[in-house]
Scaffold this active site. Structure first.
Site, PDB file in Angstrom:
ATOM      1  N   SER A  93      -6.567   3.884   8.336  1.00  0.00           N
ATOM      2  CA  SER A  93      -7.125   3.543   7.035  1.00  0.00           C
ATOM      3  C   SER A  93      -6.268   2.487   6.331  1.00  0.00           C
ATOM      4  O   SER A  93      -6.777   1.463   5.849  1.00  0.00           O
ATOM      5  CB  SER A  93      -7.207   4.829   6.201  1.00  0.00           C
ATOM      6  OG  SER A  93      -7.472   4.549   4.866  1.00  0.00           O
ATOM      7  N   HIS A 100       0.846  -1.186   0.000  1.00  0.00           N
ATOM      8  CA  HIS A 100       0.000   0.000   0.000  1.00  0.00           C
ATOM      9  C   HIS A 100       0.877   1.228   0.000  1.00  0.00           C
ATOM     10  O   HIS A 100       1.968   1.225   0.571  1.00  0.00           O
ATOM     11  CB  HIS A 100      -0.884   0.015   1.250  1.00  0.00           C
ATOM     12  CG  HIS A 100      -2.196   0.686   1.034  1.00  0.00           C
ATOM     13  ND1 HIS A 100      -3.288   0.038   0.524  1.00  0.00           N
ATOM     14  CD2 HIS A 100      -2.597   1.953   1.244  1.00  0.00           C
ATOM     15  CE1 HIS A 100      -4.298   0.872   0.436  1.00  0.00           C
ATOM     16  NE2 HIS A 100      -3.894   2.056   0.864  1.00  0.00           N
ATOM     17  N   ASP A 153     -13.786   1.976   7.036  1.00  0.00           N
ATOM     18  CA  ASP A 153     -12.772   2.797   6.351  1.00  0.00           C
ATOM     19  C   ASP A 153     -13.324   3.285   5.017  1.00  0.00           C
ATOM     20  O   ASP A 153     -13.130   4.445   4.662  1.00  0.00           O
ATOM     21  CB  ASP A 153     -11.465   2.025   6.133  1.00  0.00           C
ATOM     22  CG  ASP A 153     -10.513   2.838   5.258  1.00  0.00           C
ATOM     23  OD1 ASP A 153     -10.166   3.960   5.664  1.00  0.00           O
ATOM     24  OD2 ASP A 153     -10.163   2.387   4.153  1.00  0.00           O
ATOM     25  N   LYS A 182      -6.906  -1.971   6.354  1.00  0.00           N
ATOM     26  CA  LYS A 182      -7.128  -2.692   5.083  1.00  0.00           C
ATOM     27  C   LYS A 182      -6.116  -3.819   4.936  1.00  0.00           C
ATOM     28  O   LYS A 182      -6.426  -4.893   4.437  1.00  0.00           O
ATOM     29  CB  LYS A 182      -6.998  -1.731   3.894  1.00  0.00           C
ATOM     30  CG  LYS A 182      -8.225  -0.853   3.688  1.00  0.00           C
ATOM     31  CD  LYS A 182      -8.228  -0.195   2.323  1.00  0.00           C
ATOM     32  CE  LYS A 182      -7.304   0.996   2.221  1.00  0.00           C
ATOM     33  NZ  LYS A 182      -7.826   2.259   2.675  1.00  0.00           N
ATOM     34  N   ARG A 225     -13.492  11.762   4.095  1.00  0.00           N
ATOM     35  CA  ARG A 225     -12.225  12.517   4.273  1.00  0.00           C
ATOM     36  C   ARG A 225     -11.811  13.178   2.960  1.00  0.00           C
ATOM     37  O   ARG A 225     -11.298  14.295   2.946  1.00  0.00           O
ATOM     38  CB  ARG A 225     -11.110  11.567   4.736  1.00  0.00           C
ATOM     39  CG  ARG A 225     -11.234  11.150   6.195  1.00  0.00           C
ATOM     40  CD  ARG A 225     -10.288   9.995   6.505  1.00  0.00           C
ATOM     41  NE  ARG A 225      -8.899  10.316   6.308  1.00  0.00           N
ATOM     42  CZ  ARG A 225      -7.977   9.457   5.850  1.00  0.00           C
ATOM     43  NH1 ARG A 225      -8.308   8.211   5.548  1.00  0.00           N
ATOM     44  NH2 ARG A 225      -6.741   9.835   5.704  1.00  0.00           N
TER      45      ARG A 225
HETATM   46  N1  URA Z   1      -4.342   5.385   1.452  1.00  0.00           N
HETATM   47  C1  URA Z   1      -5.366   4.925   2.209  1.00  0.00           C
HETATM   48  O1  URA Z   1      -5.862   3.830   1.971  1.00  0.00           O
HETATM   49  N2  URA Z   1      -5.804   5.683   3.206  1.00  0.00           N
HETATM   50  C2  URA Z   1      -5.281   6.884   3.509  1.00  0.00           C
HETATM   51  O2  URA Z   1      -5.734   7.517   4.446  1.00  0.00           O
HETATM   52  C3  URA Z   1      -4.215   7.372   2.722  1.00  0.00           C
HETATM   53  C4  URA Z   1      -3.758   6.596   1.683  1.00  0.00           C
END
Ligand code: URA
Length: 433
Positions: A183, A82, A161, A187, A168
């Site tokens: 966040s 990520h 999320d 995940k 957001r």
């Molecule tokens: N990627 C995400 O999944 N969440 C965030 O808050 C920032 C980047």
């Protein structure tokens, strides 16, 4: 308990209990707390922050809002990666096919564009027919069959999320370390991966502007994951200028396909390889970085990674013909060439201005309900350190029907992004740590 009191409590900078965090998240998800109250709470968090303990509770509440995938009967090694968000960051689109073609089971949960940054899910949606929302069962089966799947959060994977992320995006509450940590880490835990590599970005085109802030976020994420019994690896990388040459959904998919056909920009190669090497070593496919590099290059040269991308597109019902026919992408029908105002070396290419330009052209959202123009965006012809003659093309803007004022604003942003100097600029280190 009342949402109003919890907003007030955070506004005063006081620490929430676990029950209070869970109350907010569960009731927001079920619709009992409205968008406006959650927005106020998120803004209070941006000003007052969350403690590491509150951050861990928030992360856990996101994980527990849905299911956690279990791949233990498929492989002991499941990879995920990520990025904390950048401009032109199409690493996932290259990395996942590379890893899967080398035998690494890759379970990638991605998001949409957030703030000024792009999102893998929007990029994939630019492929006609591509299904980005896989049910958990289909996600698992696809990984079993072809070793890779890229999906958004389904209603049963970190749905809290998913809902807060979209809020957001349009309430200027993205750039808070605890919110980013919860966040991203939630995940990654829900995806059931065993090898997790995070790319924490800093610089003009990232949510965090300095290396120091990126290091603090990296520590918060590794500590939070550890509290929830997960180990994660982190790479800290610069986002002062966009990654690669393209910014905008379909344009970035095309650049990724070109990469898998063997044509790539050095910076995109460097960061993608770094993340691949860590994963290949974690998953015991390579014993060291040298072997990882041989493997990485081999699947680009023999087209196995490209074939894997085709398999992913096919499995997720996208039109595979896009691989050989880019006209299927519906790119913006207007192309505006941006010329260098003088000759010299590109000394600055501000990623944030490029992102604003792409968004003005239609590549991102201002409101949750805004449609995205998948064919809009920017193609850079020059990057930092490149030489340009006066009036040479330094960028191209792709867009569809826009009013003149918006086009002029976009042109203004791209012109602001570039600085040209007589001297060769100092090179910027892409990977800081
Ligand atoms: N990627 C995400 O999944 N969440 C965030 O808050 C920032 C980047």
């Amino acid at each position: 308990m009342r949402a109003l009191d919890l907003i007030q409590k955070k506004k005063e900078g006081k620490e929430h209990t676990k029950e209070e965090i869970y109350f907010l998240i569960e009731n927001y998800l079920s619709g009992k707390i409205e968008d406006y109250q959650m927005s106020a709470w998120l803004m209070a968090v941006c000003f007052q922050g969350l403690t590491p303990r509150e951050t861990a509770y928030l992360t856990q509440s996101f994980v527990e809002s849905g299911e956690v995938l279990d791949f233990s009967n498929i492989s002991p090694y499941i990879a995920d990666k990520h990025s904390t968000g950048g401009v032109g960051d199409k690493v996932t689109l290259v990395l996942i096919p590379v890893l899967a073609s080398l035998g690494v089971y890759s379970a990638k949960l991605s998001g949409r564009g957030l703030g000024f940054t792009g999102g893998t899910i929007d990029k994939l949606e630019s492929i006609p027919g591509f299904c980005v929302e896989l049910k958990n069962e289909d996600f698992l089966n696809q990984i079993k069959d072809i070793k890779a799947a890229i999906s958004s959060q389904s209603p049963n994977l970190t749905p809290a999320d998913g809902k807060i992320y979209a809020l957001r995006d349009v309430t200027a509450t993205v750039d808070n370390k605890s919110l980013i940590c919860a966040s991203v880490v939630s995940k990654k835990i829900a995806s059931g991966a065993t090898s997790i590599v995070l790319d924490v970005k800093y610089g003009s085109g990232a949510f965090l502007k300095t290396v120091q802030e990126a290091k603090e976020l990296a520590k918060l994420m590794t500590d939070t994951a550890k509290l929830l019994n997960k180990n994660i690896d982190v790479v800290i990388s610069s986002m002062e200028q966009p990654l690669g040459l393209c910014v905008g959904n379909a344009l970035e998919v095309i650049e990724s396909i070109e990469f898998l056909k063997g044509k790539y920009e050095k910076d995109l190669y460097e960061i993608t390889f770094e993340l691949a090497a860590k994963t290949l070593i974690n998953c015991k496919i390579a014993k060291d970085k040298k072997e990882a590099k041989e493997l990485f290059d081999s699947v680009i040269n023999n087209s196995k990674a490209l074939d894997k991308l085709k398999q992913i597109i096919k499995a997720q019902k996208g039109n595979v013909e896009v691989i050989d026919d880019y006209s299927l992408f519906n790119l913006g029908k207007n192309i505006k060439e941006i010329k260098a105002p003088k000759e010299g070396y590109i000394s600055k290419l501000d990623a944030l201005c490029v992102a604003h330009c792409a968004k003005l052209l239609g590549a991102g959202r201002d409101k949750k309900s805004d449609p995205v123009d998948y064919g809009a965006g920017v193609v850079l012809s020059k990057k930092i350190g490149d030489y340009t003659k006066k009036d040479e093309t330094i960028a191209q803007l792709y867009f569809n029907d826009l009013d003149k004022e918006r086009i002029n604003e976009a042109i203004n942003e791209i012109n602001k992004a570039f600085e040209i100097s007589d001297n060769i600029p100092n090179s910027v280190e892409l990977i800081a740590k």
